[in-house]
Design a protein around this motif. Sequence first.
Motif, PDB file in Angstrom:
ATOM      1  N   VAL A  94       7.273   1.855  55.526  1.00 56.61           N
ATOM      2  CA  VAL A  94       8.705   2.188  55.515  1.00 56.61           C
ATOM      3  C   VAL A  94       8.916   3.628  55.965  1.00 56.61           C
ATOM      4  CG1 VAL A  94      10.717   2.521  54.032  1.00 56.61           C
ATOM      5  CG2 VAL A  94       9.285   0.494  53.746  1.00 56.61           C
ATOM      6  N   LEU A  95       8.070   4.539  55.505  1.00 52.06           N
ATOM      7  CA  LEU A  95       8.217   5.942  55.886  1.00 52.06           C
ATOM      8  C   LEU A  95       7.989   6.145  57.383  1.00 52.06           C
ATOM      9  CD1 LEU A  95       6.468   7.680  52.856  1.00 52.06           C
ATOM     10  CD2 LEU A  95       8.933   7.495  53.315  1.00 52.06           C
ATOM     11  N   VAL A  96       7.068   5.377  57.962  1.00 52.72           N
ATOM     12  CA  VAL A  96       6.834   5.461  59.408  1.00 52.72           C
ATOM     13  C   VAL A  96       8.099   5.060  60.167  1.00 52.72           C
ATOM     14  CG1 VAL A  96       5.566   4.428  61.338  1.00 52.72           C
ATOM     15  CG2 VAL A  96       4.330   5.160  59.297  1.00 52.72           C
ATOM     16  N   LEU A  97       8.706   3.944  59.763  1.00 47.00           N
ATOM     17  CA  LEU A  97       9.912   3.485  60.444  1.00 47.00           C
ATOM     18  C   LEU A  97      11.092   4.409  60.169  1.00 47.00           C
ATOM     19  CD1 LEU A  97       9.535  -0.362  59.923  1.00 47.00           C
ATOM     20  CD2 LEU A  97       9.023   0.991  61.959  1.00 47.00           C
ATOM     21  N   TRP A  98      11.128   5.010  58.971  1.00 42.07           N
ATOM     22  CA  TRP A  98      12.168   5.997  58.682  1.00 42.07           C
ATOM     23  C   TRP A  98      12.011   7.201  59.619  1.00 42.07           C
ATOM     24  CZ3 TRP A  98      12.078  11.122  57.379  1.00 42.07           C
ATOM     25  CH2 TRP A  98      13.298  11.683  56.960  1.00 42.07           C
ATOM     26  N   ALA A  99      10.770   7.664  59.804  1.00 42.70           N
ATOM     27  CA  ALA A  99      10.527   8.805  60.691  1.00 42.70           C
ATOM     28  C   ALA A  99      10.894   8.462  62.129  1.00 42.70           C
ATOM     29  CB  ALA A  99       9.066   9.232  60.595  1.00 42.70           C
ATOM     30  N   LEU A 100      10.620   7.238  62.533  1.00 44.56           N
ATOM     31  CA  LEU A 100      10.983   6.805  63.887  1.00 44.56           C
ATOM     32  C   LEU A 100      12.496   6.856  64.067  1.00 44.56           C
ATOM     33  CD1 LEU A 100       9.641   5.577  66.495  1.00 44.56           C
ATOM     34  CD2 LEU A 100      10.242   3.339  65.563  1.00 44.56           C
ATOM     35  N   ALA A 101      13.228   6.358  63.074  1.00 47.42           N
ATOM     36  CA  ALA A 101      14.692   6.393  63.146  1.00 47.42           C
ATOM     37  C   ALA A 101      15.205   7.830  63.115  1.00 47.42           C
ATOM     38  CB  ALA A 101      15.286   5.585  61.993  1.00 47.42           C
ATOM     39  N   ALA A 102      14.584   8.669  62.286  1.00 42.00           N
ATOM     40  CA  ALA A 102      15.003  10.069  62.207  1.00 42.00           C
ATOM     41  C   ALA A 102      14.758  10.800  63.510  1.00 42.00           C
ATOM     42  CB  ALA A 102      14.258  10.762  61.068  1.00 42.00           C
ATOM     43  N   ALA A 103      13.785  10.332  64.289  1.00 49.89           N
ATOM     44  CA  ALA A 103      13.487  10.943  65.587  1.00 49.89           C
ATOM     45  C   ALA A 103      14.426  10.449  66.678  1.00 49.89           C
ATOM     46  CB  ALA A 103      12.042  10.654  65.974  1.00 49.89           C
ATOM     47  N   GLY A 104      15.419   9.625  66.314  1.00 48.99           N
ATOM     48  CA  GLY A 104      16.395   9.140  67.280  1.00 48.99           C
ATOM     49  C   GLY A 104      16.061   7.795  67.880  1.00 48.99           C
ATOM     50  N   LEU A 105      15.111   7.069  67.275  1.00 52.33           N
ATOM     51  CA  LEU A 105      14.706   5.753  67.787  1.00 52.33           C
ATOM     52  C   LEU A 105      14.848   4.716  66.674  1.00 52.33           C
ATOM     53  CD1 LEU A 105      11.482   6.890  69.686  1.00 52.33           C
ATOM     54  CD2 LEU A 105      13.740   6.468  70.665  1.00 52.33           C
ATOM     55  N   PRO A 106      16.071   4.412  66.268  1.00 54.82           N
ATOM     56  CA  PRO A 106      16.285   3.497  65.150  1.00 54.82           C
ATOM     57  C   PRO A 106      16.312   2.034  65.588  1.00 54.82           C
ATOM     58  CG  PRO A 106      18.384   4.339  65.878  1.00 54.82           C
ATOM     59  CD  PRO A 106      17.345   4.970  66.778  1.00 54.82           C
ATOM     60  N   GLY A 107      16.207   1.154  64.621  1.00 55.20           N
ATOM     61  CA  GLY A 107      16.461  -0.263  64.856  1.00 55.20           C
ATOM     62  C   GLY A 107      15.245  -1.089  65.205  1.00 55.20           C
ATOM     63  N   PRO A 108      15.436  -2.410  65.274  1.00 58.45           N
ATOM     64  CA  PRO A 108      14.329  -3.341  65.501  1.00 58.45           C
ATOM     65  C   PRO A 108      13.609  -3.144  66.834  1.00 58.45           C
ATOM     66  CG  PRO A 108      16.253  -4.503  64.664  1.00 58.45           C
ATOM     67  CD  PRO A 108      16.698  -3.114  64.977  1.00 58.45           C
ATOM     68  N   PHE A 109      14.356  -2.807  67.890  1.00 53.58           N
ATOM     69  CA  PHE A 109      13.702  -2.694  69.201  1.00 53.58           C
ATOM     70  C   PHE A 109      12.646  -1.603  69.190  1.00 53.58           C
ATOM     71  CE2 PHE A 109      13.417  -0.557  73.337  1.00 53.58           C
ATOM     72  CZ  PHE A 109      12.886  -1.596  74.100  1.00 53.58           C
TER      73      PHE A 109
END
Length: 449
Positions: A149-164
């Motif tokens: 979850v933290l990895v995906l949170w960091a990805l979203a925080a870096a401007g790359l959110p969502g399933p794609f």
Amino acid sequence: MITRRGLPAAWAGLVAGAFAVGGVLHARGALPIDHLPPLHALARLPTVAGTAALVPAAVLAAAAVPVLPRLTANLPLRAALAAAFGVSLAWAVLLAVSGEGLAWPFTHPQEYLAVLGAVGDDPLGWLAGFTRDLPAYPTHVRGHPPLPVLVLWALAAAGLPGPFWAAVLAVVVGCSATVAIGLAVRRVSGEEAARRALPYLALSPAAVWIATTMEAFFAGVGAWGTALLLLALPGGDGPGARGRAGRVAAGLWRGGAAGVALGALPYLSYGLVPYLLIPLVGAVVALRDAGAGAARAARAAVLACLAGMAAVSALFAAGGFWWPDGVAATHAEWAADPGAARPYLYFLFANLAVLALVTGPAATAGLAAPRLPAGLPAGPAAGRILPVAALVAVLALDLSGVTRGEVERIWLPYALWIIAAAGRAPDRRLLAAQALTGLLLQGLVRSPW
């Protein structure tokens, strides 16, 4: 005793038997949550449109089966690794887009992305309360430590959110395991063994679950952690290392990076603790012939790796997550889940049939090959030691009974190492069988991942 000619029949018999017995158990109500046991999936009825959607993947396979082995055998190593990675990525993506799509699995309400709202802008606060709040989270979050979850949170925080973008991360990192495993096999078993393994890694049936599960990301992290550790040890110097000081420095940073990656594994999935057997065995083999003069460099690399692993655990502990408490909480959730009621004896053997399906007939042939192909050195490390270490780790998980079903994704990080054994029995027909298995799985099975 099963001969090499009888291996395809034995492989098919194991898989067919698991499906036959699973069908009977499902009909009798013993497997209510598995509709296509031993896979956690549904059968996909072939249609004209579905078959047409598989054509690009089939064309890629038809071109790669005769060409890729020649490329990986004759190109400079870096180019060979790049070619294998490119085919692996294209193969996984083309299979995925022929079905529900690359990002579709991450849209499921039981997946990791569904909990990002609870993380909000306070990941440390969420981490501290992770174990306490676990019962309220989606299924996949309840079954894992907090790091996915933290990895995906960091990805979203870096401007790359969502399933794609989550899918892109999983698939790219998962396919990069082809390169990492190739480098690790080269370090332990020689360049020829690595070159022979690359086509099978690139066209594996496992690609059906590389695109798209978070376990593909786990597989890439573990593969790179293992490869970096082996490259950090004496004898694993890259072309950029110059002189003793350069080799020591390279060993230190590679060892530290390996430690961070390997130390992250238990925080990605509790089932990845046995995975550490793979880098351990690889390191023992890599150091077996090291001279006395290499002892200091080896010690420095190993200490850097251990320091990296300890740093990961220390950071999570400082953030309020204590790993043993997480294990206990997840086990309690698992015991209350319908998956825990699956019959142990059936999945004890059916899980191995799924492993055979995910790794393909070529991996079975490679593991069982009594003789080495010309060009491979003699000895236990020649193309089989790392796959066998992965297989031993999988057997430990299987016997434990905590992996009853769904191992097509859970065991993905282990399966990729086992596939590397196919290089011991190189055969274009077996490579074609690998690709055909992947096409059939994608065409006939509707997996939630």
